[in-house]
Scaffold this motif. Structure first.
Motif, PDB file in Angstrom:
ATOM      1  N   LEU A 178      23.558  14.590  -2.404  1.00 16.45           N
ATOM      2  CA  LEU A 178      24.135  14.677  -1.070  1.00 16.45           C
ATOM      3  C   LEU A 178      25.008  13.467  -0.749  1.00 16.45           C
ATOM      4  O   LEU A 178      25.815  13.502   0.179  1.00 16.45           O
ATOM      5  N   LYS A 179      24.834  12.391  -1.488  1.00 15.92           N
ATOM      6  CA  LYS A 179      25.619  11.172  -1.306  1.00 15.92           C
ATOM      7  C   LYS A 179      25.920  10.556  -2.678  1.00 15.92           C
ATOM      8  O   LYS A 179      25.455   9.457  -2.999  1.00 15.92           O
ATOM      9  N   PRO A 180      26.674  11.281  -3.507  1.00 17.11           N
ATOM     10  CA  PRO A 180      26.878  10.856  -4.895  1.00 17.11           C
ATOM     11  C   PRO A 180      27.611   9.530  -5.030  1.00 17.11           C
ATOM     12  O   PRO A 180      27.347   8.778  -5.974  1.00 17.11           O
ATOM     13  N   ASP A 181      28.530   9.227  -4.120  1.00 14.69           N
ATOM     14  CA  ASP A 181      29.246   7.953  -4.221  1.00 14.69           C
ATOM     15  C   ASP A 181      28.291   6.781  -4.015  1.00 14.69           C
ATOM     16  O   ASP A 181      28.350   5.779  -4.748  1.00 14.69           O
ATOM     17  N   ALA A 182      27.399   6.911  -3.027  1.00 12.96           N
ATOM     18  CA  ALA A 182      26.403   5.859  -2.791  1.00 12.96           C
ATOM     19  C   ALA A 182      25.465   5.745  -3.969  1.00 12.96           C
ATOM     20  O   ALA A 182      25.053   4.634  -4.344  1.00 12.96           O
ATOM     21  N   PHE A 183      25.136   6.866  -4.587  1.00 11.23           N
ATOM     22  CA  PHE A 183      24.237   6.844  -5.743  1.00 11.23           C
ATOM     23  C   PHE A 183      24.905   6.153  -6.930  1.00 11.23           C
ATOM     24  O   PHE A 183      24.269   5.361  -7.641  1.00 11.23           O
ATOM     25  N   ARG A 184      26.167   6.426  -7.143  1.00  6.32           N
ATOM     26  CA  ARG A 184      26.887   5.745  -8.228  1.00  6.32           C
ATOM     27  C   ARG A 184      26.928   4.238  -7.981  1.00  6.32           C
ATOM     28  O   ARG A 184      26.764   3.445  -8.913  1.00  6.32           O
ATOM     29  N   ARG A 185      27.149   3.851  -6.720  1.00  4.61           N
ATOM     30  CA  ARG A 185      27.162   2.422  -6.411  1.00  4.61           C
ATOM     31  C   ARG A 185      25.801   1.802  -6.665  1.00  4.61           C
ATOM     32  O   ARG A 185      25.707   0.658  -7.146  1.00  4.61           O
ATOM     33  N   TRP A 186      24.737   2.543  -6.383  1.00  2.97           N
ATOM     34  CA  TRP A 186      23.379   2.041  -6.638  1.00  2.97           C
ATOM     35  C   TRP A 186      23.154   1.830  -8.132  1.00  2.97           C
ATOM     36  O   TRP A 186      22.623   0.793  -8.550  1.00  2.97           O
ATOM     37  N   ILE A 187      23.569   2.787  -8.938  1.00  6.23           N
ATOM     38  CA  ILE A 187      23.444   2.647 -10.393  1.00  6.23           C
ATOM     39  C   ILE A 187      24.218   1.422 -10.862  1.00  6.23           C
ATOM     40  O   ILE A 187      23.708   0.609 -11.651  1.00  6.23           O
ATOM     41  N   ASN A 188      25.444   1.271 -10.374  1.00  3.40           N
ATOM     42  CA  ASN A 188      26.266   0.133 -10.782  1.00  3.40           C
ATOM     43  C   ASN A 188      25.620  -1.189 -10.378  1.00  3.40           C
ATOM     44  O   ASN A 188      25.657  -2.174 -11.135  1.00  3.40           O
ATOM     45  N   ARG A 189      25.033  -1.198  -9.196  1.00  3.22           N
ATOM     46  CA  ARG A 189      24.398  -2.433  -8.715  1.00  3.22           C
ATOM     47  C   ARG A 189      23.239  -2.825  -9.611  1.00  3.22           C
ATOM     48  O   ARG A 189      23.096  -3.999  -9.987  1.00  3.22           O
ATOM     49  N   LEU A 190      22.388  -1.872  -9.969  1.00  3.37           N
ATOM     50  CA  LEU A 190      21.255  -2.202 -10.834  1.00  3.37           C
ATOM     51  C   LEU A 190      21.721  -2.646 -12.206  1.00  3.37           C
ATOM     52  O   LEU A 190      21.121  -3.533 -12.815  1.00  3.37           O
ATOM     53  N   GLU A 191      22.796  -2.056 -12.687  1.00  2.00           N
ATOM     54  CA  GLU A 191      23.339  -2.490 -13.976  1.00  2.00           C
ATOM     55  C   GLU A 191      23.837  -3.928 -13.885  1.00  2.00           C
ATOM     56  O   GLU A 191      23.586  -4.735 -14.786  1.00  2.00           O
ATOM     57  N   GLU A 192      24.524  -4.266 -12.798  1.00  3.30           N
ATOM     58  CA  GLU A 192      25.022  -5.630 -12.621  1.00  3.30           C
ATOM     59  C   GLU A 192      23.874  -6.635 -12.521  1.00  3.30           C
ATOM     60  O   GLU A 192      23.990  -7.775 -12.990  1.00  3.30           O
ATOM     61  N   LEU A 193      22.757  -6.201 -11.909  1.00  2.00           N
ATOM     62  CA  LEU A 193      21.592  -7.075 -11.782  1.00  2.00           C
ATOM     63  C   LEU A 193      20.796  -7.170 -13.082  1.00  2.00           C
ATOM     64  O   LEU A 193      19.827  -7.932 -13.161  1.00  2.00           O
ATOM     65  N   GLU A 194      21.191  -6.380 -14.080  1.00  8.45           N
ATOM     66  CA  GLU A 194      20.509  -6.338 -15.381  1.00  8.45           C
ATOM     67  C   GLU A 194      19.047  -5.935 -15.226  1.00  8.45           C
ATOM     68  O   GLU A 194      18.161  -6.426 -15.913  1.00  8.45           O
ATOM     69  N   VAL A 195      18.811  -5.003 -14.306  1.00 13.64           N
ATOM     70  CA  VAL A 195      17.473  -4.453 -14.107  1.00 13.64           C
ATOM     71  C   VAL A 195      17.176  -3.473 -15.239  1.00 13.64           C
ATOM     72  O   VAL A 195      18.038  -2.658 -15.604  1.00 13.64           O
ATOM     73  N   PRO A 196      15.976  -3.499 -15.837  1.00 18.40           N
ATOM     74  CA  PRO A 196      15.618  -2.523 -16.884  1.00 18.40           C
ATOM     75  C   PRO A 196      15.506  -1.119 -16.277  1.00 18.40           C
ATOM     76  O   PRO A 196      14.492  -0.768 -15.679  1.00 18.40           O
ATOM     77  N   LEU A 197      16.560  -0.343 -16.413  1.00 19.18           N
ATOM     78  CA  LEU A 197      16.683   0.954 -15.751  1.00 19.18           C
ATOM     79  C   LEU A 197      16.522   2.076 -16.761  1.00 19.18           C
ATOM     80  O   LEU A 197      17.117   2.050 -17.835  1.00 19.18           O
ATOM     81  N   TRP A 198      15.690   3.063 -16.387  1.00 19.22           N
ATOM     82  CA  TRP A 198      15.472   4.232 -17.246  1.00 19.22           C
ATOM     83  C   TRP A 198      15.607   5.506 -16.435  1.00 19.22           C
ATOM     84  O   TRP A 198      15.022   5.637 -15.423  1.00 19.22           O
ATOM     85  N   ASN A 199      16.443   6.394 -16.984  1.00 22.56           N
ATOM     86  CA  ASN A 199      17.280   6.150 -18.148  1.00 22.56           C
ATOM     87  C   ASN A 199      18.376   5.134 -17.813  1.00 22.56           C
ATOM     88  O   ASN A 199      18.682   4.924 -16.627  1.00 22.56           O
ATOM     89  N   PRO A 200      19.002   4.489 -18.817  1.00 21.25           N
ATOM     90  CA  PRO A 200      19.967   3.426 -18.547  1.00 21.25           C
ATOM     91  C   PRO A 200      21.208   3.917 -17.790  1.00 21.25           C
ATOM     92  O   PRO A 200      21.547   5.108 -17.811  1.00 21.25           O
ATOM     93  N   ALA A 201      21.892   2.965 -17.164  1.00 22.97           N
ATOM     94  CA  ALA A 201      23.032   3.288 -16.303  1.00 22.97           C
ATOM     95  C   ALA A 201      24.103   4.132 -16.996  1.00 22.97           C
ATOM     96  O   ALA A 201      24.573   5.119 -16.414  1.00 22.97           O
ATOM     97  N   PRO A 202      24.546   3.811 -18.231  1.00 19.34           N
ATOM     98  CA  PRO A 202      25.567   4.657 -18.861  1.00 19.34           C
ATOM     99  C   PRO A 202      25.105   6.104 -19.044  1.00 19.34           C
ATOM    100  O   PRO A 202      25.898   7.041 -18.903  1.00 19.34           O
TER     101      PRO A 202
END
Length: 313
Positions: A80-104
């Motif tokens: 419902l808010k895909p742009d905000a979700f993409r920004r959230w993914i990008n933010r966690l990637e920039e913070l080098e948070v261990p994200l699963w599945n990974p940002a890419p």
């Protein structure tokens, strides 16, 4: 099994590097208590010594850096808010948070145009048209020889704005054209032939955890429906999938060249051939209660990833 209520987020430093390990099961505002399957996985992870929180993905107060693993589980309002979700993914990637599945992996899987990538890699997908601006749905159907199709957004979940269109129903075609034009203006649409086997056999979901096939469920639509999701009356039950279909689901995952620790392959059995409908690497329900020991296995996979990250760090 009893459930210890998940703690709400509170600020502190990350302690997973040699102290108490912590994981976030990322959710949405409506699912803060987590679905039952994820409660079971969180309980199993707690038994392995990893504390689990259920932070909401778009809660600005959350400090994601305190976690040793951030695992997307039920952020089911993201579309419902895909742009905000993409920004959230990008933010966690920039913070080098261990994200699963990974940002890419998440970014690739967010838009269903990934189906085109998989088809180019040899995966048998449900035939799919990705209409451009100005295309006519009636022309697509005539050119492809499709008399019964499904129209859906390229970014969507849970059957959102998914429409079935019959060629003979001219007024419905007109409404579908207006909807397709709107979807294209908002991020893209796709058109697929409706697979009649959904009404007879159903749709298979193959669950993969930690690189391996775990279990399968068979989903069926309710009476008078074509969508298999529970909110539309659909049902899902654990089933013994034919070995040939499981092997074909493994080939789908072999075509993915991005890292993942959980995945769900959704497809239909058409004369023994698995036609991929969707590959879920973002936030799929994993039907853990339908796989013996699946919740515990998922917990072990997450715990092992935390330990690997700790060693690398």
């Amino acid at each position: 099994m009893g459930w210890l209520r998940l703690r709400s987020w509170s600020p502190h430093t990350r302690t997973g590097r040699g102290d108490i390990e912590r994981a976030a099961f990322v959710t949405g505002e409506q699912w803060k208590d987590l679905p039952a399957d994820d409660q079971a996985a969180a309980a199993a992870l707690t038994n392995l010594g990893v504390k689990v929180d259920a932070p909401v993905w778009d809660d600005e107060a959350v400090d994601w850096t305190v976690y040793d693993a951030v695992v997307l589980r039920s952020p089911w309002d993201y579309y419902l808010k895909p742009d905000a979700f993409r920004r959230w993914i990008n933010r966690l990637e920039e913070l080098e948070v261990p994200l699963w599945n990974p940002a890419p992996t998440l970014r690739w899987n967010l838009d269903k145009i990934y189906l085109r990538d998989l088809e180019q890699r040899g995966v048998a997908i449900t035939p799919t048209a990705f209409p451009a601006d100005g295309d006519r749905i009636e022309d697509i159907m005539k050119t492809r020889g499709w008399k019964d199709v499904v129209l859906k957004p390229r970014v969507s979940a849970a059957g959102h704005r998914t429409t079935r269109v019959l060629q003979r129903e001219k007024d419905r075609l007109e409404r579908a054209q207006a909807e397709m034009d709107m979807l294209n203006a908002e991020g893209g649409a796709l058109v697929q032939p409706f697979l009649a086997v959904i009404e007879t056999i159903g749709e298979w979901s193959f669950i993969f955890l930690g690189g391996h096939f775990s279990h399968a469920v068979l989903k069926r639509p309710g009476a008078g429906e074509f969508r298999v999701q529970e909110q539309y009356g659909g049902t899902a039950a654990g089933g013994q999938a034919p070995a040939g279909l499981v092997d074909q689901a493994r080939l789908v995952m072999a075509a993915v060249d991005l890292p993942w620790i959980y995945a769900r392959v959704d497809g239909c059995d058409v004369d023994g051939r698995l036609l991929l409908m969707e590959l879920e690497l973002l936030e799929p329900s994993l039907f853990l209660s339908d796989g013996p020991g699946a919740a515990e296995e998922f917990a072990r996979v997450i715990r092992d990833e935390i330990r690997k990250t700790s060693l690398i760090g």
